[in-house]
Design a protein around this motif. Sequence first.
Motif, PDB file in Angstrom:
ATOM      1  N   TYR A   1       0.843  -1.194   0.000  1.00 42.75           N
ATOM      2  CA  TYR A   1       0.000   0.000   0.000  1.00 42.75           C
ATOM      3  C   TYR A   1       0.875   1.239   0.000  1.00 42.75           C
ATOM      4  O   TYR A   1       2.056   1.188   0.333  1.00 42.75           O
ATOM      5  N   GLY A   2       0.267   2.366  -0.345  1.00 45.41           N
ATOM      6  CA  GLY A   2       0.948   3.648  -0.304  1.00 45.41           C
ATOM      7  C   GLY A   2       0.178   4.632   0.551  1.00 45.41           C
ATOM      8  O   GLY A   2      -0.911   4.332   1.052  1.00 45.41           O
ATOM      9  N   GLU A   3       0.750   5.814   0.711  1.00 41.23           N
ATOM     10  CA  GLU A   3       0.106   6.855   1.515  1.00 41.23           C
ATOM     11  C   GLU A   3      -1.268   7.223   0.960  1.00 41.23           C
ATOM     12  O   GLU A   3      -2.190   7.507   1.718  1.00 41.23           O
ATOM     13  N   ASP A   4      -1.407   7.207  -0.371  1.00 36.65           N
ATOM     14  CA  ASP A   4      -2.706   7.540  -0.962  1.00 36.65           C
ATOM     15  C   ASP A   4      -3.763   6.509  -0.560  1.00 36.65           C
ATOM     16  O   ASP A   4      -4.932   6.854  -0.359  1.00 36.65           O
ATOM     17  N   ASP A   5      -3.367   5.255  -0.392  1.00 34.13           N
ATOM     18  CA  ASP A   5      -4.293   4.225   0.063  1.00 34.13           C
ATOM     19  C   ASP A   5      -4.736   4.491   1.508  1.00 34.13           C
ATOM     20  O   ASP A   5      -5.914   4.343   1.843  1.00 34.13           O
ATOM     21  N   VAL A   6      -3.789   4.904   2.346  1.00 31.09           N
ATOM     22  CA  VAL A   6      -4.116   5.218   3.738  1.00 31.09           C
ATOM     23  C   VAL A   6      -5.083   6.396   3.794  1.00 31.09           C
ATOM     24  O   VAL A   6      -6.069   6.369   4.539  1.00 31.09           O
ATOM     25  N   GLU A   7      -4.832   7.423   2.987  1.00 29.73           N
ATOM     26  CA  GLU A   7      -5.727   8.584   2.957  1.00 29.73           C
ATOM     27  C   GLU A   7      -7.121   8.183   2.485  1.00 29.73           C
ATOM     28  O   GLU A   7      -8.127   8.625   3.045  1.00 29.73           O
ATOM     29  N   TRP A   8      -7.199   7.354   1.457  1.00 31.36           N
ATOM     30  CA  TRP A   8      -8.497   6.909   0.944  1.00 31.36           C
ATOM     31  C   TRP A   8      -9.232   6.083   1.995  1.00 31.36           C
ATOM     32  O   TRP A   8     -10.426   6.266   2.225  1.00 31.36           O
ATOM     33  N   LEU A   9      -8.516   5.163   2.631  1.00 30.51           N
ATOM     34  CA  LEU A   9      -9.134   4.340   3.666  1.00 30.51           C
ATOM     35  C   LEU A   9      -9.637   5.194   4.823  1.00 30.51           C
ATOM     36  O   LEU A   9     -10.706   4.927   5.379  1.00 30.51           O
ATOM     37  N   THR A  10      -8.896   6.229   5.171  1.00 28.45           N
ATOM     38  CA  THR A  10      -9.324   7.128   6.240  1.00 28.45           C
ATOM     39  C   THR A  10     -10.644   7.799   5.870  1.00 28.45           C
ATOM     40  O   THR A  10     -11.558   7.886   6.696  1.00 28.45           O
ATOM     41  N   LEU A  11     -10.756   8.249   4.635  1.00 27.41           N
ATOM     42  CA  LEU A  11     -12.021   8.823   4.163  1.00 27.41           C
ATOM     43  C   LEU A  11     -13.146   7.798   4.258  1.00 27.41           C
ATOM     44  O   LEU A  11     -14.235   8.090   4.765  1.00 27.41           O
TER      45      LEU A  11
ATOM     46  N   ALA B   1     -18.253   5.343   9.433  1.00 30.31           N
ATOM     47  CA  ALA B   1     -18.581   5.674  10.817  1.00 30.31           C
ATOM     48  C   ALA B   1     -19.756   6.649  10.901  1.00 30.31           C
ATOM     49  O   ALA B   1     -20.496   6.646  11.879  1.00 30.31           O
ATOM     50  N   SER B   2     -19.942   7.437   9.861  1.00 28.32           N
ATOM     51  CA  SER B   2     -21.053   8.386   9.843  1.00 28.32           C
ATOM     52  C   SER B   2     -22.333   7.750   9.306  1.00 28.32           C
ATOM     53  O   SER B   2     -23.349   8.432   9.157  1.00 28.32           O
ATOM     54  N   GLY B   3     -22.273   6.459   9.019  1.00 29.29           N
ATOM     55  CA  GLY B   3     -23.473   5.737   8.628  1.00 29.29           C
ATOM     56  C   GLY B   3     -23.664   5.494   7.149  1.00 29.29           C
ATOM     57  O   GLY B   3     -24.697   4.978   6.737  1.00 29.29           O
ATOM     58  N   MET B   4     -22.691   5.848   6.325  1.00 34.42           N
ATOM     59  CA  MET B   4     -22.850   5.590   4.898  1.00 34.42           C
ATOM     60  C   MET B   4     -22.761   4.080   4.660  1.00 34.42           C
ATOM     61  O   MET B   4     -21.804   3.440   5.088  1.00 34.42           O
ATOM     62  N   PRO B   5     -23.743   3.513   3.979  1.00 33.43           N
ATOM     63  CA  PRO B   5     -23.709   2.074   3.706  1.00 33.43           C
ATOM     64  C   PRO B   5     -22.569   1.709   2.750  1.00 33.43           C
ATOM     65  O   PRO B   5     -22.162   2.524   1.915  1.00 33.43           O
ATOM     66  N   LEU B   6     -22.077   0.493   2.882  1.00 33.57           N
ATOM     67  CA  LEU B   6     -20.993   0.040   1.999  1.00 33.57           C
ATOM     68  C   LEU B   6     -21.333   0.163   0.517  1.00 33.57           C
ATOM     69  O   LEU B   6     -20.465   0.568  -0.270  1.00 33.57           O
ATOM     70  N   PRO B   7     -22.565  -0.144   0.086  1.00 35.52           N
ATOM     71  CA  PRO B   7     -22.866   0.037  -1.341  1.00 35.52           C
ATOM     72  C   PRO B   7     -22.699   1.487  -1.801  1.00 35.52           C
ATOM     73  O   PRO B   7     -22.249   1.725  -2.921  1.00 35.52           O
ATOM     74  N   ALA B   8     -23.027   2.449  -0.953  1.00 37.08           N
ATOM     75  CA  ALA B   8     -22.852   3.854  -1.319  1.00 37.08           C
ATOM     76  C   ALA B   8     -21.369   4.220  -1.364  1.00 37.08           C
ATOM     77  O   ALA B   8     -20.930   4.965  -2.243  1.00 37.08           O
ATOM     78  N   ILE B   9     -20.588   3.676  -0.436  1.00 37.92           N
ATOM     79  CA  ILE B   9     -19.138   3.929  -0.461  1.00 37.92           C
ATOM     80  C   ILE B   9     -18.543   3.309  -1.718  1.00 37.92           C
ATOM     81  O   ILE B   9     -17.697   3.914  -2.379  1.00 37.92           O
ATOM     82  N   ARG B  10     -18.998   2.112  -2.063  1.00 33.28           N
ATOM     83  CA  ARG B  10     -18.520   1.460  -3.290  1.00 33.28           C
ATOM     84  C   ARG B  10     -18.883   2.304  -4.507  1.00 33.28           C
ATOM     85  O   ARG B  10     -18.067   2.496  -5.412  1.00 33.28           O
TER      86      ARG B  10
ATOM     87  N   LEU C   1     -26.739  13.818  -0.191  1.00 34.93           N
ATOM     88  CA  LEU C   1     -27.729  12.911   0.381  1.00 34.93           C
ATOM     89  C   LEU C   1     -27.227  12.351   1.707  1.00 34.93           C
ATOM     90  O   LEU C   1     -27.958  12.301   2.697  1.00 34.93           O
ATOM     91  N   HIS C   2     -25.966  11.963   1.735  1.00 34.86           N
ATOM     92  CA  HIS C   2     -25.399  11.441   2.978  1.00 34.86           C
ATOM     93  C   HIS C   2     -25.355  12.534   4.047  1.00 34.86           C
ATOM     94  O   HIS C   2     -25.659  12.270   5.209  1.00 34.86           O
TER      95      HIS C   2
END
Length: 159
Positions: free
Chosen positions: A53-63, A69-78, A100-101
Amino acid sequence: MDTVTDTGTGTTDLSIGQVAERTGLSVHALRFYEREGILANPVRRDPGGRRVYGEDDVEWLTLCIILRASGMPLPAIRQYTEMVRLGDGNEVERLALLRLHRERVTAQLDRLNRCLDLINHKVGVYEDILDRGAAGHECVAPPSPENRPERGTVLEERA
C-alpha cells in the motif's frame, strides 16, 4: 514485509499490517474492503505476492472509515469509489451522493441532540434528587415535543 520501503517509485510502501495499524482497521477488514471494491486503486503486490500500500491508500481508507462511521452504507461507499476511479466528469453525481449522505447525518445529529437533551434532563433530575436526599418518586421527561425521542422509546422510569 514489516518495514517501510521505497521501491524506487518515489513512494513509501506499506505492508498490510502497517496500514492496519495506521487506520485502525484489522487486516481482515482491509482484505474485505479490497474484495468489496472499496479501495480507489488496485492493491499492488510485491515480488512475494504480499499486498503493498501507499500513503494515498491510507488517505483513501481514512475517508472511507469516516464515511462508514457516519453511517454511509458500503454500497454507497462502493458507488462513490467507482465514481472516483472513473475520474473527472462525474462530479455532479459525487456531489449528489455526498449531499444525500450529509442530509442523513444531519438528521441523525438532530435525533441524537434530542436524545442528549432528554439525558441531560434526567441527569439534572437525579442530581436534584441526590442533592435533596429524596428518593422513591417517579421521574418523567418534560412534555415538550423537542425532547421526545424516537417512537418506541421509554420516557418514564422509577427513581
